[in-house]
Structure formats: structure tokens, C-alpha cells
Write a protein that holds these residues in place. Structure first.
Motif, PDB file in Angstrom:
ATOM      1  N   ARG A 242     -28.333 113.937 -34.498  1.00  0.00           N
ATOM      2  CA  ARG A 242     -27.361 114.174 -35.565  1.00  0.00           C
ATOM      3  C   ARG A 242     -26.139 114.884 -35.008  1.00  0.00           C
ATOM      4  O   ARG A 242     -26.200 115.581 -33.994  1.00  0.00           O
ATOM      5  CB  ARG A 242     -27.976 114.994 -36.690  1.00  0.00           C
ATOM      6  N   GLN A 243     -25.036 114.646 -35.709  1.00  0.00           N
ATOM      7  CA  GLN A 243     -23.788 115.294 -35.318  1.00  0.00           C
ATOM      8  C   GLN A 243     -23.033 115.690 -36.571  1.00  0.00           C
ATOM      9  O   GLN A 243     -22.678 114.835 -37.392  1.00  0.00           O
ATOM     10  CB  GLN A 243     -22.938 114.372 -34.449  1.00  0.00           C
ATOM     11  N   ALA A 244     -22.818 116.987 -36.710  1.00  0.00           N
ATOM     12  CA  ALA A 244     -22.030 117.517 -37.817  1.00  0.00           C
ATOM     13  C   ALA A 244     -20.572 117.608 -37.385  1.00  0.00           C
ATOM     14  O   ALA A 244     -20.281 117.708 -36.182  1.00  0.00           O
ATOM     15  CB  ALA A 244     -22.559 118.885 -38.226  1.00  0.00           C
ATOM     16  N   PRO A 245     -19.644 117.594 -38.338  1.00  0.00           N
ATOM     17  CA  PRO A 245     -18.219 117.685 -37.986  1.00  0.00           C
ATOM     18  C   PRO A 245     -17.926 118.926 -37.147  1.00  0.00           C
ATOM     19  O   PRO A 245     -18.341 120.028 -37.488  1.00  0.00           O
ATOM     20  CB  PRO A 245     -17.529 117.762 -39.344  1.00  0.00           C
ATOM     21  N   GLY A 246     -17.240 118.723 -36.042  1.00  0.00           N
ATOM     22  CA  GLY A 246     -16.868 119.834 -35.189  1.00  0.00           C
ATOM     23  C   GLY A 246     -17.976 120.359 -34.298  1.00  0.00           C
ATOM     24  O   GLY A 246     -17.782 121.356 -33.593  1.00  0.00           O
ATOM     25  N   LYS A 247     -19.125 119.728 -34.312  1.00  0.00           N
ATOM     26  CA  LYS A 247     -20.254 120.193 -33.501  1.00  0.00           C
ATOM     27  C   LYS A 247     -20.701 119.100 -32.542  1.00  0.00           C
ATOM     28  O   LYS A 247     -20.408 117.922 -32.720  1.00  0.00           O
ATOM     29  CB  LYS A 247     -21.418 120.617 -34.396  1.00  0.00           C
ATOM     30  N   GLN A 248     -21.434 119.523 -31.510  1.00  0.00           N
ATOM     31  CA  GLN A 248     -21.962 118.558 -30.562  1.00  0.00           C
ATOM     32  C   GLN A 248     -23.163 117.827 -31.154  1.00  0.00           C
ATOM     33  O   GLN A 248     -23.874 118.351 -32.015  1.00  0.00           O
ATOM     34  CB  GLN A 248     -22.378 119.277 -29.267  1.00  0.00           C
ATOM     35  N   ARG A 249     -23.371 116.635 -30.664  1.00  0.00           N
ATOM     36  CA  ARG A 249     -24.544 115.883 -31.087  1.00  0.00           C
ATOM     37  C   ARG A 249     -25.799 116.580 -30.570  1.00  0.00           C
ATOM     38  O   ARG A 249     -25.816 117.086 -29.443  1.00  0.00           O
ATOM     39  CB  ARG A 249     -24.468 114.459 -30.558  1.00  0.00           C
ATOM     40  N   GLU A 250     -26.827 116.597 -31.400  1.00  0.00           N
ATOM     41  CA  GLU A 250     -28.077 117.254 -31.005  1.00  0.00           C
ATOM     42  C   GLU A 250     -29.265 116.364 -31.311  1.00  0.00           C
ATOM     43  O   GLU A 250     -29.238 115.548 -32.234  1.00  0.00           O
ATOM     44  CB  GLU A 250     -28.235 118.594 -31.736  1.00  0.00           C
ATOM     45  N   GLY A 251     -30.305 116.542 -30.519  1.00  0.00           N
ATOM     46  CA  GLY A 251     -31.533 115.815 -30.764  1.00  0.00           C
ATOM     47  C   GLY A 251     -32.334 116.467 -31.860  1.00  0.00           C
ATOM     48  O   GLY A 251     -32.420 117.693 -31.923  1.00  0.00           O
ATOM     49  N   VAL A 252     -32.918 115.660 -32.731  1.00  0.00           N
ATOM     50  CA  VAL A 252     -33.673 116.151 -33.864  1.00  0.00           C
ATOM     51  C   VAL A 252     -35.164 115.923 -33.663  1.00  0.00           C
ATOM     52  O   VAL A 252     -35.965 116.843 -33.820  1.00  0.00           O
ATOM     53  CB  VAL A 252     -33.201 115.464 -35.159  1.00  0.00           C
ATOM     54  N   ALA A 253     -35.531 114.687 -33.319  1.00  0.00           N
ATOM     55  CA  ALA A 253     -36.937 114.336 -33.148  1.00  0.00           C
ATOM     56  C   ALA A 253     -37.030 113.117 -32.248  1.00  0.00           C
ATOM     57  O   ALA A 253     -36.105 112.299 -32.212  1.00  0.00           O
ATOM     58  CB  ALA A 253     -37.599 114.046 -34.497  1.00  0.00           C
ATOM     59  N   ALA A 254     -38.131 113.009 -31.539  1.00  0.00           N
ATOM     60  CA  ALA A 254     -38.338 111.873 -30.647  1.00  0.00           C
ATOM     61  C   ALA A 254     -39.803 111.454 -30.694  1.00  0.00           C
ATOM     62  O   ALA A 254     -40.686 112.254 -31.052  1.00  0.00           O
ATOM     63  CB  ALA A 254     -37.930 112.227 -29.220  1.00  0.00           C
ATOM     64  N   ILE A 255     -40.034 110.201 -30.307  1.00  0.00           N
ATOM     65  CA  ILE A 255     -41.390 109.675 -30.263  1.00  0.00           C
ATOM     66  C   ILE A 255     -41.519 108.751 -29.062  1.00  0.00           C
ATOM     67  O   ILE A 255     -40.585 107.994 -28.750  1.00  0.00           O
ATOM     68  CB  ILE A 255     -41.744 108.944 -31.581  1.00  0.00           C
ATOM     69  N   TYR A 256     -42.656 108.841 -28.353  1.00  0.00           N
ATOM     70  CA  TYR A 256     -42.915 107.912 -27.260  1.00  0.00           C
ATOM     71  C   TYR A 256     -43.694 106.751 -27.851  1.00  0.00           C
ATOM     72  O   TYR A 256     -44.762 106.946 -28.448  1.00  0.00           O
ATOM     73  CB  TYR A 256     -43.693 108.601 -26.144  1.00  0.00           C
ATOM     74  N   THR A 257     -43.144 105.563 -27.717  1.00  0.00           N
ATOM     75  CA  THR A 257     -43.688 104.423 -28.451  1.00  0.00           C
ATOM     76  C   THR A 257     -45.116 104.067 -28.045  1.00  0.00           C
ATOM     77  O   THR A 257     -45.862 103.532 -28.852  1.00  0.00           O
ATOM     78  CB  THR A 257     -42.792 103.193 -28.268  1.00  0.00           C
ATOM     79  N   ASP A 258     -45.477 104.358 -26.819  1.00  0.00           N
ATOM     80  CA  ASP A 258     -46.821 104.058 -26.350  1.00  0.00           C
ATOM     81  C   ASP A 258     -47.711 105.278 -26.574  1.00  0.00           C
ATOM     82  O   ASP A 258     -47.752 106.181 -25.755  1.00  0.00           O
ATOM     83  CB  ASP A 258     -46.785 103.689 -24.866  1.00  0.00           C
ATOM     84  N   GLY A 259     -48.373 105.320 -27.717  1.00  0.00           N
ATOM     85  CA  GLY A 259     -49.222 106.457 -28.029  1.00  0.00           C
ATOM     86  C   GLY A 259     -48.729 107.307 -29.174  1.00  0.00           C
ATOM     87  O   GLY A 259     -49.502 108.002 -29.818  1.00  0.00           O
ATOM     88  N   GLY A 260     -47.428 107.259 -29.443  1.00  0.00           N
ATOM     89  CA  GLY A 260     -46.878 107.942 -30.600  1.00  0.00           C
ATOM     90  C   GLY A 260     -46.758 109.451 -30.496  1.00  0.00           C
ATOM     91  O   GLY A 260     -46.702 110.140 -31.515  1.00  0.00           O
ATOM     92  N   ILE A 261     -46.683 109.988 -29.273  1.00  0.00           N
ATOM     93  CA  ILE A 261     -46.489 111.439 -29.131  1.00  0.00           C
ATOM     94  C   ILE A 261     -45.113 111.800 -29.674  1.00  0.00           C
ATOM     95  O   ILE A 261     -44.121 111.134 -29.387  1.00  0.00           O
ATOM     96  CB  ILE A 261     -46.610 111.859 -27.663  1.00  0.00           C
ATOM     97  N   THR A 262     -45.054 112.866 -30.457  1.00  0.00           N
ATOM     98  CA  THR A 262     -43.809 113.258 -31.119  1.00  0.00           C
ATOM     99  C   THR A 262     -43.305 114.598 -30.620  1.00  0.00           C
ATOM    100  O   THR A 262     -44.082 115.447 -30.158  1.00  0.00           O
ATOM    101  CB  THR A 262     -43.994 113.321 -32.643  1.00  0.00           C
ATOM    102  N   TYR A 263     -42.005 114.769 -30.750  1.00  0.00           N
ATOM    103  CA  TYR A 263     -41.326 115.978 -30.313  1.00  0.00           C
ATOM    104  C   TYR A 263     -40.272 116.340 -31.361  1.00  0.00           C
ATOM    105  O   TYR A 263     -39.636 115.449 -31.930  1.00  0.00           O
ATOM    106  CB  TYR A 263     -40.643 115.755 -28.967  1.00  0.00           C
ATOM    107  N   TYR A 264     -40.086 117.644 -31.596  1.00  0.00           N
ATOM    108  CA  TYR A 264     -39.157 118.083 -32.626  1.00  0.00           C
ATOM    109  C   TYR A 264     -38.304 119.246 -32.144  1.00  0.00           C
ATOM    110  O   TYR A 264     -38.763 120.118 -31.405  1.00  0.00           O
ATOM    111  CB  TYR A 264     -39.908 118.541 -33.876  1.00  0.00           C
TER     112      TYR A 264
END
Length: 130
Positions: free
Chosen positions: A38-60
Motif C-alpha cells: 500500500r501507498q498513502a499520499p506522500g508516503k513510501q510504498r510499504e509491504g502489508v502481507a505476503a504469501i508463499y504460493t507453495d504451502g501458503g506460509i503467510t507474513y504480515y
């Protein structure tokens, strides 16, 4: 060539919920990272959540842990982000992205991993009012 198309953004009051969807096409390799950024006005883009497709491990990211849930539906090649207990500071353009068989230029830390997306969607706006 991977294509990503987001949908599901909108306006909601604080405390409400939204679910974002990302249709994924063109990915023939089964093991790679998908994520929401996500990227808010005037701010840098940041990672919110990720998933590894093989196995479905998630990160937040710490800012969304316990409120957002990333998931994938392999049957229809769709990535989701369920967002609950939304806050005004969650207001941003949300992007779906993939780190698919190569690395992009920019890297993002998400819950202990470093993700370098090389494919991006066009974004969907989320606005949370107080």
C-alpha cells in the motif's frame, strides 16, 4: 508474463471491513511470493502481507497483524486480503504484486522476509473515515 488485477477497494468507516481480490494470470510456475502493498499520499510504498504460493506460509507487517488476513484460492487463481478493524491510517492505494522467477529493483520487508516484486497490479483505493 504475469498479470495482476485488483478489485474490492472502497470507502468504509473505521472499525469496518473490506476484502480485496487480485486475479492472477500467466503464472505457470507454482512456487513464488504474492503480496499486498500500500501507498498513502506522500508516503513510501510499504509491504502489508505476503504469501508463499507453495504451502501458503503467510507474513504480515506489524501494523496489520491480527487485523488483516492474506489468502489464496488456487482453484480460481485469486489472491485475497481480508481487512478487519480498519483504521483511518489504513487509507491508501493497495497493490497486488508478485515476485515471480526474478527480482524487482525495490525490496520490502514483510514480517521477516524480503520481497522484491517484479510484477504489479494497477492498484485499488481503500479509504477509511473516522
Amino acid at each position: 508474463q504475469v498479470q495482476l488485477v485488483e478489485s474490492g477497494g472502497g470507502s468504509v468507516q473505521a472499525g469496518g471491513s473490506l476484502r480485496l481480490s487480485c486475479a492472477v494470470s500467466g503464472a505457470t510456475y507454482s512456487s513464488y511470493y504474492l503480496g499486498w502493498f500500500r501507498q498513502a499520499p506522500g508516503k513510501q510504498r510499504e509491504g502489508v502481507a505476503a504469501i508463499y504460493t507453495d504451502g501458503g506460509i503467510t507474513y504480515y507487517a506489524d501494523s496489520v497483524k491480527g487485523r488483516f488476513t492474506i489468502s489464496q484460492d488456487n482453484a480460481d487463481n485469486t489472491l485475497y486480503l481480508q481487512m478487519n478493524s480498519l483504521k483511518p491510517e489504513d487509507t491508501a492505494m493497495y497493490y497486488c504484486a508478485a515476485a515471480y522467477r526474478a527480482s524487482g529493483i525495490n525490496y520490502y520487508f514483510i514480517g521477516g522476509i524480503q520481497m522484491r516484486p517484479n510484477y504489479w497490479g494497477q492498484g485499488t483505493q481503500v479509504t477509511v473515515s473516522s
